[in-house]
Design a protein around this motif. Structure first.
Motif, PDB file in Angstrom:
ATOM      1  N   MET A 148       3.392   5.183  -5.157  1.00 51.38           N
ATOM      2  CA  MET A 148       2.990   6.577  -5.366  1.00 51.38           C
ATOM      3  C   MET A 148       1.538   6.805  -4.949  1.00 51.38           C
ATOM      4  O   MET A 148       1.190   7.862  -4.417  1.00 51.38           O
ATOM      5  CB  MET A 148       3.200   6.977  -6.825  1.00 51.38           C
ATOM      6  CG  MET A 148       4.655   6.928  -7.287  1.00 51.38           C
ATOM      7  SD  MET A 148       5.766   7.922  -6.253  1.00 51.38           S
ATOM      8  CE  MET A 148       5.090   9.565  -6.450  1.00 51.38           C
ATOM      9  N   LEU A 149       0.675   5.827  -5.180  1.00 59.46           N
ATOM     10  CA  LEU A 149      -0.718   5.960  -4.756  1.00 59.46           C
ATOM     11  C   LEU A 149      -0.809   6.029  -3.236  1.00 59.46           C
ATOM     12  O   LEU A 149      -1.586   6.807  -2.673  1.00 59.46           O
ATOM     13  CB  LEU A 149      -1.554   4.797  -5.284  1.00 59.46           C
ATOM     14  CG  LEU A 149      -1.943   4.855  -6.764  1.00 59.46           C
ATOM     15  CD1 LEU A 149      -2.520   3.527  -7.218  1.00 59.46           C
ATOM     16  CD2 LEU A 149      -2.937   5.978  -7.013  1.00 59.46           C
ATOM     17  N   GLY A 150      -0.020   5.200  -2.562  1.00 56.92           N
ATOM     18  CA  GLY A 150      -0.014   5.226  -1.106  1.00 56.92           C
ATOM     19  C   GLY A 150       0.433   6.569  -0.562  1.00 56.92           C
ATOM     20  O   GLY A 150      -0.150   7.095   0.392  1.00 56.92           O
ATOM     21  N   GLU A 151       1.479   7.145  -1.183  1.00 54.43           N
ATOM     22  CA  GLU A 151       1.979   8.443  -0.742  1.00 54.43           C
ATOM     23  C   GLU A 151       0.972   9.555  -1.019  1.00 54.43           C
ATOM     24  O   GLU A 151       0.853  10.506  -0.241  1.00 54.43           O
ATOM     25  CB  GLU A 151       3.303   8.751  -1.435  1.00 54.43           C
ATOM     26  CG  GLU A 151       4.445   7.831  -1.025  1.00 54.43           C
ATOM     27  CD  GLU A 151       5.726   8.138  -1.778  1.00 54.43           C
ATOM     28  OE1 GLU A 151       5.735   9.123  -2.561  1.00 54.43           O
ATOM     29  OE2 GLU A 151       6.718   7.392  -1.611  1.00 54.43           O
ATOM     30  N   THR A 152       0.244   9.428  -2.118  1.00 51.46           N
ATOM     31  CA  THR A 152      -0.716  10.478  -2.494  1.00 51.46           C
ATOM     32  C   THR A 152      -1.986  10.406  -1.662  1.00 51.46           C
ATOM     33  O   THR A 152      -2.484  11.427  -1.167  1.00 51.46           O
ATOM     34  CB  THR A 152      -1.077  10.349  -3.994  1.00 51.46           C
ATOM     35  OG1 THR A 152       0.111  10.482  -4.778  1.00 51.46           O
ATOM     36  CG2 THR A 152      -2.071  11.433  -4.395  1.00 51.46           C
ATOM     37  N   LEU A 153      -2.538   9.200  -1.495  1.00 55.83           N
ATOM     38  CA  LEU A 153      -3.826   9.042  -0.809  1.00 55.83           C
ATOM     39  C   LEU A 153      -3.679   8.897   0.702  1.00 55.83           C
ATOM     40  O   LEU A 153      -4.654   9.069   1.433  1.00 55.83           O
ATOM     41  CB  LEU A 153      -4.566   7.837  -1.389  1.00 55.83           C
ATOM     42  CG  LEU A 153      -4.911   7.937  -2.879  1.00 55.83           C
ATOM     43  CD1 LEU A 153      -5.509   6.639  -3.372  1.00 55.83           C
ATOM     44  CD2 LEU A 153      -5.856   9.101  -3.150  1.00 55.83           C
ATOM     45  N   LYS A 154      -2.469   8.532   1.143  1.00 57.82           N
ATOM     46  CA  LYS A 154      -2.164   8.454   2.587  1.00 57.82           C
ATOM     47  C   LYS A 154      -3.083   7.488   3.347  1.00 57.82           C
ATOM     48  O   LYS A 154      -3.533   7.770   4.460  1.00 57.82           O
ATOM     49  CB  LYS A 154      -2.219   9.844   3.216  1.00 57.82           C
ATOM     50  CG  LYS A 154      -1.154  10.790   2.669  1.00 57.82           C
ATOM     51  CD  LYS A 154      -1.246  12.167   3.300  1.00 57.82           C
ATOM     52  CE  LYS A 154      -0.088  13.045   2.907  1.00 57.82           C
ATOM     53  NZ  LYS A 154       0.153  13.139   1.463  1.00 57.82           N
ATOM     54  N   VAL A 155      -3.404   6.377   2.707  1.00 59.87           N
ATOM     55  CA  VAL A 155      -4.153   5.304   3.370  1.00 59.87           C
ATOM     56  C   VAL A 155      -3.521   3.973   2.980  1.00 59.87           C
ATOM     57  O   VAL A 155      -2.836   3.867   1.965  1.00 59.87           O
ATOM     58  CB  VAL A 155      -5.651   5.297   2.980  1.00 59.87           C
ATOM     59  CG1 VAL A 155      -6.360   6.536   3.508  1.00 59.87           C
ATOM     60  CG2 VAL A 155      -5.817   5.188   1.460  1.00 59.87           C
ATOM     61  N   VAL A 156      -3.777   2.947   3.790  1.00 59.49           N
ATOM     62  CA  VAL A 156      -3.254   1.611   3.513  1.00 59.49           C
ATOM     63  C   VAL A 156      -4.250   0.860   2.633  1.00 59.49           C
ATOM     64  O   VAL A 156      -5.445   0.810   2.947  1.00 59.49           O
ATOM     65  CB  VAL A 156      -3.030   0.840   4.831  1.00 59.49           C
ATOM     66  CG1 VAL A 156      -2.544  -0.576   4.536  1.00 59.49           C
ATOM     67  CG2 VAL A 156      -2.016   1.581   5.704  1.00 59.49           C
ATOM     68  N   PRO A 157      -3.785   0.266   1.539  1.00 59.99           N
ATOM     69  CA  PRO A 157      -4.714  -0.422   0.626  1.00 59.99           C
ATOM     70  C   PRO A 157      -5.073  -1.818   1.122  1.00 59.99           C
ATOM     71  O   PRO A 157      -4.399  -2.392   1.978  1.00 59.99           O
ATOM     72  CB  PRO A 157      -3.921  -0.498  -0.676  1.00 59.99           C
ATOM     73  CG  PRO A 157      -2.495  -0.636  -0.215  1.00 59.99           C
ATOM     74  CD  PRO A 157      -2.397   0.242   1.027  1.00 59.99           C
ATOM     75  N   LYS A 158      -6.152  -2.354   0.551  1.00 58.65           N
ATOM     76  CA  LYS A 158      -6.560  -3.727   0.822  1.00 58.65           C
ATOM     77  C   LYS A 158      -6.434  -4.526  -0.474  1.00 58.65           C
ATOM     78  O   LYS A 158      -6.827  -4.057  -1.541  1.00 58.65           O
ATOM     79  CB  LYS A 158      -8.004  -3.786   1.326  1.00 58.65           C
ATOM     80  CG  LYS A 158      -8.192  -3.168   2.705  1.00 58.65           C
ATOM     81  CD  LYS A 158      -9.633  -3.328   3.172  1.00 58.65           C
ATOM     82  CE  LYS A 158      -9.815  -2.745   4.565  1.00 58.65           C
ATOM     83  NZ  LYS A 158     -11.222  -2.892   5.054  1.00 58.65           N
ATOM     84  N   GLU A 159      -5.899  -5.738  -0.362  1.00 58.81           N
ATOM     85  CA  GLU A 159      -5.707  -6.570  -1.543  1.00 58.81           C
ATOM     86  C   GLU A 159      -7.045  -7.100  -2.044  1.00 58.81           C
ATOM     87  O   GLU A 159      -7.919  -7.439  -1.257  1.00 58.81           O
ATOM     88  CB  GLU A 159      -4.773  -7.738  -1.241  1.00 58.81           C
ATOM     89  CG  GLU A 159      -4.379  -8.516  -2.480  1.00 58.81           C
ATOM     90  CD  GLU A 159      -3.339  -9.590  -2.206  1.00 58.81           C
ATOM     91  OE1 GLU A 159      -2.758 -10.113  -3.180  1.00 58.81           O
ATOM     92  OE2 GLU A 159      -3.117  -9.903  -1.015  1.00 58.81           O
ATOM     93  N   ARG A 160      -7.178  -7.153  -3.366  1.00 57.24           N
ATOM     94  CA  ARG A 160      -8.374  -7.718  -3.991  1.00 57.24           C
ATOM     95  C   ARG A 160      -7.947  -8.835  -4.929  1.00 57.24           C
ATOM     96  O   ARG A 160      -7.086  -8.647  -5.792  1.00 57.24           O
ATOM     97  CB  ARG A 160      -9.149  -6.645  -4.772  1.00 57.24           C
ATOM     98  CG  ARG A 160      -9.740  -5.580  -3.859  1.00 57.24           C
ATOM     99  CD  ARG A 160     -10.641  -4.637  -4.652  1.00 57.24           C
ATOM    100  NE  ARG A 160     -11.767  -5.329  -5.228  1.00 57.24           N
ATOM    101  CZ  ARG A 160     -12.899  -5.599  -4.575  1.00 57.24           C
ATOM    102  NH1 ARG A 160     -13.034  -5.249  -3.317  1.00 57.24           N
ATOM    103  NH2 ARG A 160     -13.894  -6.226  -5.173  1.00 57.24           N
ATOM    104  N   ARG A 161      -8.557 -10.011  -4.747  1.00 59.09           N
ATOM    105  CA  ARG A 161      -8.225 -11.163  -5.570  1.00 59.09           C
ATOM    106  C   ARG A 161      -9.442 -11.594  -6.392  1.00 59.09           C
ATOM    107  O   ARG A 161     -10.574 -11.308  -6.012  1.00 59.09           O
ATOM    108  CB  ARG A 161      -7.724 -12.319  -4.704  1.00 59.09           C
ATOM    109  CG  ARG A 161      -6.341 -12.044  -4.111  1.00 59.09           C
ATOM    110  CD  ARG A 161      -5.697 -13.298  -3.563  1.00 59.09           C
ATOM    111  NE  ARG A 161      -4.292 -13.065  -3.239  1.00 59.09           N
ATOM    112  CZ  ARG A 161      -3.311 -13.175  -4.112  1.00 59.09           C
ATOM    113  NH1 ARG A 161      -3.595 -13.501  -5.370  1.00 59.09           N
ATOM    114  NH2 ARG A 161      -2.061 -12.959  -3.764  1.00 59.09           N
TER     115      ARG A 161
END
Length: 418
Positions: A148-161
């Motif tokens: 849902m965040l991807g659909e709302t913000l329309k950007v690809v996320p980056k993983e954080r470890r």
């Protein structure tokens, strides 16, 4: 000082008072159990979220028949923070949700700076409010939130470890949109070791808050960005009061999290990143039972080891009695010396023994941890603060009664800035 006072296991729980419907209580129905629904989407609409004011928030949450919005409480009387909860009052339950009801929310805190929303912290799940959930339920919430965040913000996320330096190993994803940063995280170490995560949280902020948002990844390093001389600017003197200002407020809600909530407040004051749910996972706090005085020492030892800070025991005694080793005069001097340096103290005590100003209503008895933030020698008063939100920022008790109620006084000493 190596003396630790061991006392019976007791409750350390905040009791939410009821919210009166309408202008004043007319009959028993005014405090009847009420169930409401709150769609948080209308509050979190982007990009208008970052223009949200306290007045607008109250307008969005207005409910017919209520004098004040029932869905949230102000964290301070200055209205610089608001906390939404599923059980904000003893007679009110709120069904909090996101994305058209697809995601249930345990808690949401909105911080305001210069009159506008500056950050939002949503607890999609935390053990203190929800209890235990299955791995399958957790995974479903995590995946739905990400989609849902991807659909709302329309950007690809980056993983954080997590890094080797952090006390709580959080894993998640960061979305960087033109008007908003979103960080979705959970505590990976608990999930991997026990199969039962402590929390799933979402942090939102405008692009200008990037440094603060990413500072979450440094949780547990225990390095303060404040020099001792800088703490002096927080020491205020007014009408005989000498007190430490700008101590952040955290509302523990109805959970027995007085120790971890007080530690979060102290850490945030010292600019050390932390969160009460992370601290609860570290020490195994029981949301229903709280933390007993027997467990205070072990709780603080665990936090200190993981956060690389020292909890220095300044005083220990049985409540309701004096102590030949720590007389009242020494108790007062300890408080004076540290408050004058801009250092609040963690204070454990037994409640319900002596009068306070204003009169206590949240927890009427049992052992508790709060913060001593000041004193007034002319009025023979200790100034203190509880982790219960607005109205609990600055309260008072006589010095003599404070001394008698006390079980422990602690100082927090984080590492100095490199």
């Amino acid at each position: 000082m190596k003396l630790w006072i061991l006392l019976p296991v007791v409750l350390c729980l905040a009791l939410n008072p009821p919210l009166i419907v309408g202008q004043s209580p007319k009959n028993a129905k005014d405090t009847q159990q009420i169930n409401l629904k709150m769609d948080l989407d209308k509050v979190l609409a982007l990009p208008s979220l970052w223009e949200l004011t306290p007045e607008k928030l109250e307008e969005l949450c207005a409910e017919p028949g209520f004098k004040t919005p029932p869905q949230f409480k102000w964290l301070t009387q200055n209205r610089d923070g608001a906390r939404f909860a599923r059980k904000p009052y003893s007679n009110i339950s709120i069904d909090l949700s996101l994305f058209g009801g697809q995601i249930a929310v345990d808690e949401m805190v909105i911080d305001f700076k210069n009159g506008k929303a500056s950050s939002v912290n949503l607890s999609i799940f935390n053990r203190g409010d929800s209890g235990e959930i299955t791995k399958e339920d957790f995974d479903a919430r995590y995946k739905t939130m990400g989609r849902m965040l991807g659909e709302t913000l329309k950007v690809v996320p980056k993983e954080r470890r997590p890094t080797a330096q952090t006390a709580v190993k959080t894993t998640g994803w960061l979305w960087t949109a033109p008007n908003t940063l979103a960080l979705l995280e959970f505590n990976a170490d608990a999930k991997e070791s026990r199969g039962k995560p402590e929390f799933l949280r979402l942090k939102l902020c405008p692009p200008s808050g990037k440094d603060q948002l990413l500072g979450i990844a440094a949780i547990g390093r225990g390095v303060t960005t404040l020099k001792p001389a800088e703490l002096l600017k927080f020491v205020k003197k007014e009408n005989g009061d000498v007190y430490v200002s700008d101590v952040p407020m955290v509302d523990q809600g109805a959970k027995g999290y007085c120790v971890v909530a007080s530690c979060q407040r102290m850490f945030e004051y010292l600019h050390v990143q932390c969160d009460q749910h992370e601290l609860a996972e570290l020490v195994g706090s029981d949301a229903k039972r709280g933390t007993s005085t027997q467990e205070f020492a072990e709780t603080l030892r665990k936090i200190g080891n993981r956060f690389k800070v020292q909890f220095k025991l300044l005083m220990a005694k049985h409540p309701k009695a004096g102590d030949p080793n720590v007389k009242q005069e020494k108790f007062v001097k300890i408080i004076q010396d540290h408050i004058n340096q801009g250092l609040p103290l963690l204070w454990s005590l037994e409640l319900g023994l002596y009068p306070e100003e204003p009169a206590i209503v949240m927890q009427k008895g049992g052992f508790h941890m709060r913060m001593i933030i000041g004193y007034n020698l002319a009025k023979d008063q200790i100034i203190f603060s509880d982790s219960w939100g607005a109205g609990h920022e600055m309260k008072r008790i006589s010095i003599g009664n404070a001394y008698l109620a006390t079980t422990h006084l602690f100082l927090v000493e984080p590492q100095a800035r490199l």
